[in-house]
Write a protein that holds these residues in place. Structure first.
Motif, PDB file in Angstrom:
ATOM      1  N   LEU A 141       0.830  -1.210   0.000  1.00 26.50           N
ATOM      2  CA  LEU A 141       0.000   0.000   0.000  1.00 26.50           C
ATOM      3  C   LEU A 141       0.864   1.259   0.000  1.00 26.50           C
ATOM      4  N   SER A 142       1.994   1.221   0.715  1.00 25.49           N
ATOM      5  CA  SER A 142       2.880   2.379   0.712  1.00 25.49           C
ATOM      6  C   SER A 142       3.363   2.657  -0.706  1.00 25.49           C
ATOM      7  N   LYS A 143       3.695   1.564  -1.417  1.00 23.85           N
ATOM      8  CA  LYS A 143       4.163   1.718  -2.792  1.00 23.85           C
ATOM      9  C   LYS A 143       3.055   2.321  -3.657  1.00 23.85           C
ATOM     10  N   GLU A 144       1.851   1.828  -3.449  1.00 20.96           N
ATOM     11  CA  GLU A 144       0.699   2.319  -4.213  1.00 20.96           C
ATOM     12  C   GLU A 144       0.522   3.837  -4.012  1.00 20.96           C
ATOM     13  N   VAL A 145       0.618   4.267  -2.741  1.00 18.77           N
ATOM     14  CA  VAL A 145       0.395   5.682  -2.427  1.00 18.77           C
ATOM     15  C   VAL A 145       1.564   6.541  -2.911  1.00 18.77           C
ATOM     16  N   LEU A 146       2.789   6.121  -2.569  1.00 23.34           N
ATOM     17  CA  LEU A 146       3.935   6.993  -2.800  1.00 23.34           C
ATOM     18  C   LEU A 146       4.478   6.898  -4.220  1.00 23.34           C
ATOM     19  N   HIS A 147       4.193   5.767  -4.879  1.00 24.06           N
ATOM     20  CA  HIS A 147       4.784   5.567  -6.197  1.00 24.06           C
ATOM     21  C   HIS A 147       3.716   5.583  -7.296  1.00 24.06           C
ATOM     22  N   THR A 148       2.844   4.551  -7.279  1.00 26.00           N
ATOM     23  CA  THR A 148       1.861   4.415  -8.360  1.00 26.00           C
ATOM     24  C   THR A 148       0.934   5.627  -8.431  1.00 26.00           C
ATOM     25  N   GLN A 149       0.396   6.035  -7.277  1.00 19.83           N
ATOM     26  CA  GLN A 149      -0.508   7.200  -7.252  1.00 19.83           C
ATOM     27  C   GLN A 149       0.253   8.442  -6.777  1.00 19.83           C
ATOM     28  N   GLY A 150       1.555   8.473  -7.077  1.00 18.00           N
ATOM     29  CA  GLY A 150       2.430   9.520  -6.546  1.00 18.00           C
ATOM     30  C   GLY A 150       1.987  10.940  -6.857  1.00 18.00           C
ATOM     31  N   VAL A 151       1.378  11.146  -8.031  1.00 20.46           N
ATOM     32  CA  VAL A 151       0.968  12.505  -8.401  1.00 20.46           C
ATOM     33  C   VAL A 151      -0.180  12.965  -7.499  1.00 20.46           C
ATOM     34  N   GLU A 152      -1.155  12.049  -7.322  1.00 20.58           N
ATOM     35  CA  GLU A 152      -2.308  12.367  -6.463  1.00 20.58           C
ATOM     36  C   GLU A 152      -1.866  12.743  -5.052  1.00 20.58           C
ATOM     37  N   PHE A 153      -0.848  12.008  -4.570  1.00 21.55           N
ATOM     38  CA  PHE A 153      -0.420  12.216  -3.183  1.00 21.55           C
ATOM     39  C   PHE A 153       0.863  13.054  -3.098  1.00 21.55           C
ATOM     40  N   GLY A 154       1.121  13.802  -4.152  1.00 25.53           N
ATOM     41  CA  GLY A 154       2.382  14.557  -4.216  1.00 25.53           C
ATOM     42  C   GLY A 154       2.422  15.824  -3.367  1.00 25.53           C
ATOM     43  N   SER A 155       1.274  16.245  -2.832  1.00 28.64           N
ATOM     44  CA  SER A 155       1.253  17.470  -2.012  1.00 28.64           C
ATOM     45  C   SER A 155       1.143  17.120  -0.542  1.00 28.64           C
ATOM     46  N   ARG A 156       1.746  17.951   0.293  1.00 32.86           N
ATOM     47  CA  ARG A 156       1.557  17.763   1.729  1.00 32.86           C
ATOM     48  C   ARG A 156       0.284  18.503   2.120  1.00 32.86           C
ATOM     49  N   THR A 157      -0.331  18.056   3.213  1.00 33.43           N
ATOM     50  CA  THR A 157      -1.565  18.708   3.648  1.00 33.43           C
ATOM     51  C   THR A 157      -1.274  20.140   4.061  1.00 33.43           C
ATOM     52  N   ARG A 158      -2.100  21.070   3.584  1.00 32.34           N
ATOM     53  CA  ARG A 158      -1.934  22.464   4.014  1.00 32.34           C
ATOM     54  C   ARG A 158      -2.262  22.576   5.495  1.00 32.34           C
ATOM     55  N   ASN A 159      -1.612  23.492   6.141  1.00 32.38           N
ATOM     56  CA  ASN A 159      -1.814  23.667   7.576  1.00 32.38           C
ATOM     57  C   ASN A 159      -1.647  25.131   7.910  1.00 32.38           C
ATOM     58  N   VAL A 160      -2.498  25.625   8.817  1.00 26.95           N
ATOM     59  CA  VAL A 160      -2.534  27.055   9.090  1.00 26.95           C
ATOM     60  C   VAL A 160      -1.183  27.565   9.623  1.00 26.95           C
ATOM     61  N   VAL A 161      -0.484  26.732  10.384  1.00 29.53           N
ATOM     62  CA  VAL A 161       0.811  27.154  10.945  1.00 29.53           C
ATOM     63  C   VAL A 161       1.899  27.163   9.859  1.00 29.53           C
ATOM     64  N   PHE A 162       1.928  26.090   9.058  1.00 32.32           N
ATOM     65  CA  PHE A 162       2.953  26.061   8.018  1.00 32.32           C
ATOM     66  C   PHE A 162       2.685  27.084   6.916  1.00 32.32           C
ATOM     67  N   ASP A 163       1.432  27.451   6.742  1.00 28.26           N
ATOM     68  CA  ASP A 163       1.143  28.550   5.815  1.00 28.26           C
ATOM     69  C   ASP A 163       1.855  29.821   6.277  1.00 28.26           C
ATOM     70  N   ILE A 164       1.917  30.007   7.595  1.00 31.54           N
ATOM     71  CA  ILE A 164       2.617  31.188   8.123  1.00 31.54           C
ATOM     72  C   ILE A 164       4.132  31.035   7.934  1.00 31.54           C
ATOM     73  N   PHE A 165       4.662  29.895   8.370  1.00 32.39           N
ATOM     74  CA  PHE A 165       6.122  29.729   8.316  1.00 32.39           C
ATOM     75  C   PHE A 165       6.671  29.700   6.893  1.00 32.39           C
ATOM     76  N   THR A 166       5.831  29.369   5.915  1.00 30.50           N
ATOM     77  CA  THR A 166       6.362  29.246   4.549  1.00 30.50           C
ATOM     78  C   THR A 166       5.737  30.264   3.591  1.00 30.50           C
ATOM     79  N   GLY A 167       5.095  31.288   4.158  1.00 31.90           N
ATOM     80  CA  GLY A 167       4.462  32.302   3.292  1.00 31.90           C
ATOM     81  C   GLY A 167       3.502  31.651   2.309  1.00 31.90           C
ATOM     82  N   LYS A 168       2.672  30.742   2.794  1.00 34.24           N
ATOM     83  CA  LYS A 168       1.705  29.978   1.971  1.00 34.24           C
ATOM     84  C   LYS A 168       2.404  29.183   0.862  1.00 34.24           C
TER      85      LYS A 168
END
Ligand code: HEM
Length: 413
Positions: free
Chosen positions: A86-113
């Motif tokens: 399943l890890s391979k499926e998520v990280l490799h086969t469906q890699g584009v779908e899962f290519g983004s990290r979840t947005r988070n209100v704190v990291f939006d601040i630390f990284t200028g969105k």
């Protein structure tokens, strides 16, 4: 009368819970959602899971619900997979779908969105940042250029520990000295500079601000603005502190490091033959108009965080070795824990968003650990049969709870 009201309220609550459970079961069937603990209204499974998303708790849940399960953290759905396939499926086969990290209100601040690389969404900006950062940081040429410097830094750690008589008797907290070494390894690559000692005022300032950022990202508030957005108004004070820390950090990077390097390179003629540090390449990209000044500062921010990552595995490995008391186990640790090809653990991730820093991290770790076990016999402090490796879980990552003391007896050759 009061009793009647209480009865009605309890009945109302009961109906609401039964309804929530029925709806959630129905939705689960309809959308073919993975199994998971039954959520309660508003909070979902958050109260059951608590403020600790660490891998041990998740492993326990996986034992109960299977290799894929669903946690509802407030309004966020979190799917946990825990088998190699399943890890391979998520990280490799469906890699584009899962290519983004979840947005988070704190990291939006630390990284200028998402103007950085680590937290930006998977897309054009990420591709550009990864391309721009590869030549200055993540190539064999960089490893060749800095290997000598890393050896030097590890040698200085050995020298400093040898100078402390208590290291061989009651023991020392090695982590502090390793942290200075890791900063130096990273700042040599980034700005061609280092900090002389743990007391260097600029190092103290930098470490404090980086520590503050990491503490804010570990805190309970970190997730709850996203899990339950209606609670965001209560986060105002916390988010204000996040913004202030972020501003102060970026200003420090700019004033003391980026601008200094700009000045230096404008006075020194940089031709193709002279050795450039990473910042020279990054500033070239800024001059060509590929990125702006904010992006430059966010790159420095990302490397500060990533570099700090390095201190943990080396220390954990030292812990492990001092428990095992085996010099040969260095090889074993690398093969078993750090080598991604074994796929037993994924310390550097896999796929599109995997860690590009692995190319630097592995030689730095081997040099450091090699030097330390070569020069010292490691053991737990007097009266302890083993080191305290208790962990502190959090909302974002896992830490060693206490700064453990290690006895380091110099080996005689
Ligand atoms: C032992 C040390 C390190 C460990 C265990 C580690 C681990 C990780 C992990 C788990 C990720 C996320 C992977 C994913 O989402 O699949 C990551 C991402 C990243 N790491 Fe590291 N890292 C280390 C050192 C470094 C160093 C030294 C640098 C840079 C100098 C670095 C730069 C990055 C960057 C830029 C990303 C984001 C990649 C992206 O989003 O495309 N890391 N690292």
């Amino acid at each position: 009368m009061d009793l009647l009201l209480l009865e009605k309220s309890l009945l109302g609550l009961f109906i609401a819970i039964v309804l929530a459970i029925t709806i959630s079961k129905f939705r689960g069937k309809r959308f073919k959602l993975p199994p998971g603990p039954i959520p309660v209204p508003v909070f979902g499974n958050w109260l059951q899971v608590g403020d600790d998303l660490n891998h041990r708790n998740l492993t326990d849940l996986a034992k109960k619900y299977g290799e894929i399960f669903l946690l509802r953290m407030g309004q966020r759905n979190l799917v946990v997979v825990s088998s190699p396939d399943l890890s391979k499926e998520v990280l490799h086969t469906q890699g584009v779908e899962f290519g983004s990290r979840t947005r988070n209100v704190v990291f939006d601040i630390f990284t200028g969105k998402g103007q950085d690389m680590v937290f930006t969404v998977y897309g054009e900006h990420w591709r550009k940042m990864r391309r721009i950062m590869t030549v200055p940081f993540f190539t064999n040429k960089v490893v060749q250029q800095y290997r000598g410097g890393w050896e030097d830094e590890a040698g200085r750690v050995v020298e400093d520990v040898r100078k402390k008589p208590e290291a061989a008797t009651t023991g020392i907290v090695l982590r502090r000295r390793l942290q200075l070494m890791m900063y130096n390894n990273m700042y040599r690559i980034m700005f061609d500079r280092r900090f002389e000692s743990e007391e260097d005022p600029l190092f103290v300032k930098l470490k404090a601000l980086n520590g503050e950022r990491s503490r804010l990202a570990q805190s309970f508030e970190y997730n709850y603005g996203d899990f339950i957005p209606i609670l965001r108004p209560f986060l105002r004070g916390y988010l204000k502190i996040c913004k202030e820390v972020k501003e102060r950090r970026l200003q420090l990077f700019k004033d003391y490091f980026v601008d200094e390097r700009k000045k230096l390179s404008s006075t020194k003629r940089m031709d193709n033959n002279s050795l450039k540090c990473a910042m020279d390449h990054i500033l070239d990209a800024q001059q060509k108009g590929e990125i702006n000044e904010d992006n430059v500062l966010y790159i420095v921010e990302n490397i500060n965080v990533a570099g700090n990552f390095l201190a943990c595995p080396s220390l954990s490995t030292i812990f492990y070795l001092s428990v095992r008391k085996m010099r040969d186990s260095v090889k074993y640790v690398f093969a078993d824990i750090l080598c991604p090809s074994t796929f037993r653990y994924l310390p550097f991730g896999v796929g599109r968003r995997s860690c590009p820093g692995i190319i630097l991290a592995l030689p730095i770790l081997s040099i450091t650990i090699g030097r330390l076990v070569q020069n010292f016999e490691l053991s737990p402090p007097p009266g302890q049969s083993k080191l305290d490796t208790a962990e502190k879980g959090g909302q974002f990552s896992l830490h060693i709870l206490k700064h453990s003391t290690i006895v380091m007896k110099p080996r005689s050759f």
